[in-house]
Design an enzyme around this catalytic site. Structure first.
Site, mmCIF file in Angstrom:
data_model
loop_
_atom_site.group_PDB
_atom_site.id
_atom_site.type_symbol
_atom_site.label_atom_id
_atom_site.label_comp_id
_atom_site.label_asym_id
_atom_site.label_seq_id
_atom_site.Cartn_x
_atom_site.Cartn_y
_atom_site.Cartn_z
ATOM 1 N N ASP A 43 -6.072 45.622 -51.163
ATOM 2 C CA ASP A 43 -7.104 46.485 -51.733
ATOM 3 C C ASP A 43 -7.645 47.334 -50.580
ATOM 4 O O ASP A 43 -8.467 46.869 -49.779
ATOM 5 C CB ASP A 43 -8.204 45.630 -52.371
ATOM 6 N N TYR A 76 -14.152 42.266 -52.526
ATOM 7 C CA TYR A 76 -14.679 42.845 -53.765
ATOM 8 C C TYR A 76 -13.608 43.760 -54.346
ATOM 9 O O TYR A 76 -12.973 44.515 -53.604
ATOM 10 C CB TYR A 76 -15.957 43.654 -53.462
ATOM 11 N N LYS A 135 -11.993 55.671 -53.026
ATOM 12 C CA LYS A 135 -13.082 56.220 -52.201
ATOM 13 C C LYS A 135 -12.730 57.495 -51.438
ATOM 14 O O LYS A 135 -12.840 58.585 -51.958
ATOM 15 C CB LYS A 135 -13.588 55.132 -51.243
HETATM 16 C C1 LIG Z 1 -12.691 47.022 -51.633
HETATM 17 C C2 LIG Z 1 -13.081 47.616 -52.934
HETATM 18 N N1 LIG Z 1 -12.236 47.534 -53.970
HETATM 19 C C3 LIG Z 1 -12.521 48.051 -55.169
HETATM 20 C C4 LIG Z 1 -13.711 48.695 -55.393
HETATM 21 C C5 LIG Z 1 -14.026 49.253 -56.739
HETATM 22 O O1 LIG Z 1 -13.995 50.630 -56.675
HETATM 23 P P1 LIG Z 1 -14.796 51.521 -57.759
HETATM 24 O O2 LIG Z 1 -16.247 51.224 -57.566
HETATM 25 O O3 LIG Z 1 -14.404 52.912 -57.399
HETATM 26 O O4 LIG Z 1 -14.297 51.120 -59.103
HETATM 27 C C6 LIG Z 1 -14.633 48.824 -54.357
HETATM 28 C C7 LIG Z 1 -15.924 49.501 -54.558
HETATM 29 O O5 LIG Z 1 -16.819 49.463 -53.773
HETATM 30 C C8 LIG Z 1 -14.317 48.267 -53.088
HETATM 31 O O6 LIG Z 1 -15.177 48.320 -52.062
#
Ligand SMILES: Cc1ncc(COP(=O)(O)O)c(C=O)c1O
Length: 430
Positions: A228, A146, A256
């Protein structure tokens, strides 16, 4: 004793009139909780505990969706933020703290030679993708995991309404731990893939050599590798999964846990790539250099380093994971539920005959956990504020819940035991 829910209901009622979906984040919205049982609003939180608007207390395993790594309202972070706020938050020129935090991330994260800040994980995954496209002159992106709400990623999911087809066609999802699938993508889209962006680890560990092979495959095909690390960064290791597994990508996205819940994200990576942001590639936000969150980041990293926080998360998480799996084995439930993931971030994996049954099981677990004072989405985002006795207490509660689930499975009445409509997942495969 069922929890009071009067105020929760009243706030939800008010919220639904002015906030579509009743939340800013899908995972916090009513759809993610068994309604009629779960609290809808929290009023405050401290350490590993949160209190809902009706005054009930919960041991929190969601922890702001992984953002709160030290514990809620950590005094050192609050002190650092207060001190910074006295000097100003949003300036008209860059502030030295931007340089200091960037230098620190360069020291901590293997791939980091230069750094840019933003607010959400989605900001930095999208910036990474744009940078990769600019650098390679290619348009397609292969992705795994994700990566946030922006068009380039969400267009490749079932929730793609509003994303132009032309954009959707450029993103190519691939399954984790399947090198052949990624090789096939590179063959089928020869010379067109700008980058592979992936969560380096989710709940299944990488097969031996997998991350290394992905790295090698990307470079053989002239594509960049982007990790990521929005979840794994500052959790599995301070330098992220790349530090833990010893595979250094070209770019990485952190978010996060970086600032213990203050909004901060960072794109880090090779200097020759990152320098494109100086002139050619547009990545510019009003709040990117906001100093309260940068001060929170400094305090968070200092405490994690001083207290060997990551080692503590591993230790606590292993206690929890082993304990949960032992309880499941004793109850012969391992075909139905297993606890998976790296110790600092584990999840319960539910298996049913079909999607409906799996959701009913997940919902029954959540309903019973909430009734016992555990705030959960079915995963455990640990923080430094969680203690051994919290884990021990959790295992005692889980023992009762698993007895109840084992009985429900035996009698075939899992759904009938739900006191409200089951959780509705954000994505069907969730
Ligand atoms: C692996 C990963 N990448 C990107 C994101 C997107 O981050 P944000 O919700 O802070 O935009 C998330 C959000 O849960 C994530 O778990």
């Amino acid at each position: 004793m069922p929890h009071m829910r009067e105020r929760s209901e009243a706030w939800l009622h008010r919220s639904e009139r002015v906030i579509p979906g009743g939340a800013q984040t899908f995972s916090k919205s009513p759809r993610s909780f068994v309604q009629g049982v779960a609290p809808n609003f929290l009023a405050r939180a401290r350490g590993a505990y949160a209190w809902d608007v009706d005054g009930s207390r919960y041991l929190d395993y969601i922890m702001g969706l992984g953002a709160v790594i030290l514990g809620h309202a950590d005094p050192e972070v609050l002190e650092a933020v207060r001190a910074q706020m006295e000097k100003g938050i949003s300036f008209s020129l860059p502030h030295p703290i931007e340089v200091e935090v960037a230098e620190r991330l360069v020291r901590l994260i293997p791939c980091a030679e230069m750094v840019r800040f933003a607010k959400n994980g989605s900001d930095v995954t999208s910036a990474a993708v744009r940078l990769a496209r600019a650098f390679t002159g290619r348009e397609k992106i292969a992705c795994c995991g994700y990566h946030g709400w922006q068009d380039w990623y969400i267009g490749a999911t079932e929730r793609h309404r509003g994303v132009p087809d032309a954009v959707r066609r450029l993103t190519l999802p691939f399954p984790y731990n399947d090198l052949d699938a990624l090789s096939r993508l590179f063959r089928e889209h020869r010379g067109e893939i700008a980058a592979v962006i992936m969560e380096p680890v989710m709940f299944d560990p990488p097969s031996p050599g997998y991350l290394h092979d992905v790295h090698e495959l990307c470079h053989r095909h002239g594509a960049l590798l982007i990790f990521d690390e929005v979840v794994t960064g500052c959790r599995i290791a301070l330098g992220g999964a790349q530090a833990y597994f010893g595979v250094t990508p070209d770019l990485a996205c952190f978010g996060k846990a970086l600032a213990n819940g203050f909004p901060l994200a960072a794109l880090v990576g090779r200097a020759d790539l990152m320098r494109l942001f100086a002139e050619e590639v547009f990545f510019s936000t009003t709040h990117g250099g906001e100093t309260a969150s940068l001060a929170a980041c400094q305090a968070t990293l200092t405490k994690l380093e001083r207290e060997e926080g990551i080692a503590r998360l591993w230790h606590l998480g292993a206690h929890l994971k082993d304990g949960v799996n032992r309880l499941l084995t004793e109850r012969q439930l391992t075909d139905v539920i297993t606890c998976v993931g790296m110790p600092p971030f584990t999840a319960l994996r539910f298996r049913g005959r079909d999607h409906e049954e799996q959701l009913a099981l997940r919902s029954l677990f959540q309903q019973e956990a909430l009734a016992r004072g555990i705030l959960t989405l079915g995963f455990h985002m640990l923080s430094l504020a969680h203690t051994e006795s919290d884990i021990q207490w959790t295992l005692t509660q889980y023992a009762e819940i698993f007895d109840l689930i084992a009985d429900a499975v035996r009698r075939g009445d899992v759904t009938a035991r739900l006191k409200g409509p089951p959780i509705r997942p954000i994505f069907r495969q969730a």
